[in-house]
Design a protein around this motif. Structure first.
Motif, PDB file in Angstrom:
ATOM      1  N   ILE A 300       0.791  -1.189  -0.202  1.00  0.00           N
ATOM      2  CA  ILE A 300       0.002   0.121  -0.050  1.00  0.00           C
ATOM      3  C   ILE A 300       0.824   0.818   0.177  1.00  0.00           C
ATOM      4  CG2 ILE A 300      -1.797   0.925   1.333  1.00  0.00           C
ATOM      5  CD1 ILE A 300      -3.044  -1.312   1.704  1.00  0.00           C
ATOM      6  N   ASP A 301       1.791   1.531   0.957  1.00  0.00           N
ATOM      7  CA  ASP A 301       2.836   2.516   1.304  1.00  0.00           C
ATOM      8  C   ASP A 301       3.146   2.675  -0.401  1.00  0.00           C
ATOM      9  OD1 ASP A 301       2.595   3.449   3.655  1.00  0.00           O
ATOM     10  OD2 ASP A 301       4.261   1.733   3.858  1.00  0.00           O
ATOM     11  N   SER A 304       0.351   4.152  -2.997  1.00  0.00           N
ATOM     12  CA  SER A 304       0.195   5.118  -2.327  1.00  0.00           C
ATOM     13  C   SER A 304       0.732   6.270  -3.383  1.00  0.00           C
ATOM     14  CB  SER A 304      -0.269   5.290  -1.499  1.00  0.00           C
ATOM     15  OG  SER A 304       1.066   5.863  -0.931  1.00  0.00           O
ATOM     16  N   GLN A 305       1.295   5.873  -3.866  1.00  0.00           N
ATOM     17  CA  GLN A 305       2.655   6.985  -4.626  1.00  0.00           C
ATOM     18  C   GLN A 305       2.382   6.859  -6.467  1.00  0.00           C
ATOM     19  OE1 GLN A 305       3.738   9.642  -2.501  1.00  0.00           O
ATOM     20  NE2 GLN A 305       3.105   8.278  -1.021  1.00  0.00           N
ATOM     21  N   VAL A 341      -4.640   6.852   1.287  1.00  0.00           N
ATOM     22  CA  VAL A 341      -3.400   6.827   1.555  1.00  0.00           C
ATOM     23  C   VAL A 341      -2.813   7.575   0.677  1.00  0.00           C
ATOM     24  CG1 VAL A 341      -1.155   6.700   2.483  1.00  0.00           C
ATOM     25  CG2 VAL A 341      -3.548   4.652   2.634  1.00  0.00           C
ATOM     26  N   GLY A 342      -2.291   8.806   0.631  1.00  0.00           N
ATOM     27  CA  GLY A 342      -1.600   9.122  -0.790  1.00  0.00           C
ATOM     28  C   GLY A 342      -2.251   9.843  -2.161  1.00  0.00           C
ATOM     29  N   HIS A 345      -7.212   5.710  -3.253  1.00  0.00           N
ATOM     30  CA  HIS A 345      -8.099   4.907  -1.805  1.00  0.00           C
ATOM     31  C   HIS A 345      -7.948   3.895  -1.929  1.00  0.00           C
ATOM     32  CE1 HIS A 345     -10.328   8.336  -1.912  1.00  0.00           C
ATOM     33  NE2 HIS A 345     -10.555   8.784  -3.194  1.00  0.00           N
ATOM     34  N   PHE A 346      -7.904   2.744  -1.048  1.00  0.00           N
ATOM     35  CA  PHE A 346      -7.806   1.834   0.188  1.00  0.00           C
ATOM     36  C   PHE A 346      -8.619   0.977   1.133  1.00  0.00           C
ATOM     37  CE2 PHE A 346      -4.037   3.693  -1.344  1.00  0.00           C
ATOM     38  CZ  PHE A 346      -3.019   3.035  -1.794  1.00  0.00           C
TER      39      PHE A 346
END
Length: 378
Positions: A300-301, A304-305, A341-342, A345-346
């Protein structure tokens, strides 16, 4: 690593066994004898380690379910003992503060044992209900990309179709799709419970085909780790034959009210040769809405970018049985639920089905209904 895992499981089972033996010994205390005490401890440890040996040796099909089921019984015994201890402590605190001490402990002891039985049965009933009766989580999100009309996306992860979760579950999902008026259904992995045996034996293909035909844009899926344990090809073929659009390291463009939308699907990371997300995104027009199916929420991190508007995942089951949900939350950026996040949407679902045994505590069988809105082209 494997040996460390087995040692941990072995020690955990012994700890559970000791706790369960103490709990049962307390419950039977009015009738306890030295012989009965020995019998209780011996029986629990024999059952625990006997089932563990049978599971390790794979003495019969799905032997892990028996170990899991017995562990759940012991777990609920421990939870019951904890709740009774808290209630008993609270009772005496009130008594001491009020100065109305009651010396008739026999009636209290009988009441506590009756209450313990009710709590134990209640935990099982509630956990079974939570596994088989799903809830619909509704979510509305807005993306900064063109979308003439809202898109209604249903998400059902981790079905684990098998002997304990099959035809009735698919038909229930079909009814939920019709009632929710979803445009499409996304299934991000763990669709089968390791193989297609039960799927074929119970003729689930017919029911799954009806589900696929009931949605305006169809059903899209990617494979999870349980779909890749040696039966990837028959599972993939069964899903495709039923009408599911498989997106395994693949992209697909569809249209919604004349607006292009990109669906991107990744293999679970159990597949070592899977394609990088950036390579998949290179095949799409990222100025248009992009929806990613990724079984595990482990990236996810990084995602998110990237120009991903919505990612749907599963795998974690939100721990399935308390207190594992706290572990899931601790080791994942988003272990369960929704978070922006970033750039994206998650959504991480606890799953529509379950793994191993049909019980959930601290989690719930669910589908997500996500309404995606954007802006209109001018």
């Amino acid at each position: 690593m494997r040996y460390a895992f087995f040692i941990t499981i072995f020690l955990l089972l012994q700890l559970f066994s000791a706790g369960a033996a103490l709990s049962l010994q307390w419950w039977l205390q009015p009738w306890i004898t030295p012989a009965l005490r020995i019998a209780i401890w011996s029986a629990i440890f024999i059952i625990t380690n006997g089932l563990l040996i049978l599971s390790v040796k794979r003495a019969f099909a799905n032997s892990y379910r028996w170990v899991s089921g017995w562990m759940l019984v012991m777990h609920f015994m421990l939870l019951t003992a904890l709740l009774i201890s808290l209630l008993y402590g609270g009772y005496w605190l009130i008594v001491l503060l009020s100065g109305n001490a009651n010396n008739d402990l026999s009636s209290i002891a009988i009441g506590l044992r009756a209450l313990a039985l009710i709590i134990f049965i209640g935990l099982f009933s509630y956990a079974l209900h939570s596994a088989y009766v799903p809830v619909v989580r509704k979510l509305s999100i807005s993306i900064n990309k063109p979308l003439a009309k809202p898109l209604r996306i249903a998400v059902a992860s981790d079905l684990h179709l098998g002997r304990l979760f099959g035809v009735a579950a698919i038909d229930r999902l079909n009814r939920l799709m019709i009632d929710s008026q979803a445009d499409m259904l996304l299934m991000p992995g763990d669709i089968m419970d390791d193989n297609t045996d039960a799927f074929n034996n119970y003729n689930m293909a017919k029911n799954l085909a009806e589900l696929c035909s009931s949605l305006p844009y169809g059903v899209y899926a990617t494979l999870g780790n349980h779909d890749l344990y040696g039966h990837e090809q028959p599972i993939s073929q069964a899903l495709v034959d039923a009408g599911v659009h498989l997106l395994n390291d693949d992209v697909l463009g569809i249209e919604h009210e004349g607006q292009p939308i990109w669906l991107v699907g990744r293999f679970d990371n159990h597949k070592r040769q899977r394609v990088a997300t950036t390579d998949l995104l290179a095949k799409v027009d990222t100025s248009q809405p992009v929806i990613l199916l990724d079984h595990r929420p482990s990236d996810i991190d990084e995602h998110s970018q990237l120009p991903i508007d919505l990612q749907v995942s599963g795998h974690t089951h939100n721990g399935q049985v308390f207190p594992a949900n706290f572990i899931v939350s601790a080791i994942n950026r988003v272990g369960y639920g929704y978070e922006a996040v970033g750039r994206g949407h998650f959504v991480v679902s606890s799953g529509y089905g379950f793994w191993g045994i049909p019980f959930r505590l601290g989690s719930r069988s669910e589908i997500w209904l996500i309404t995606v809105s954007g802006h209109t082209n001018k």
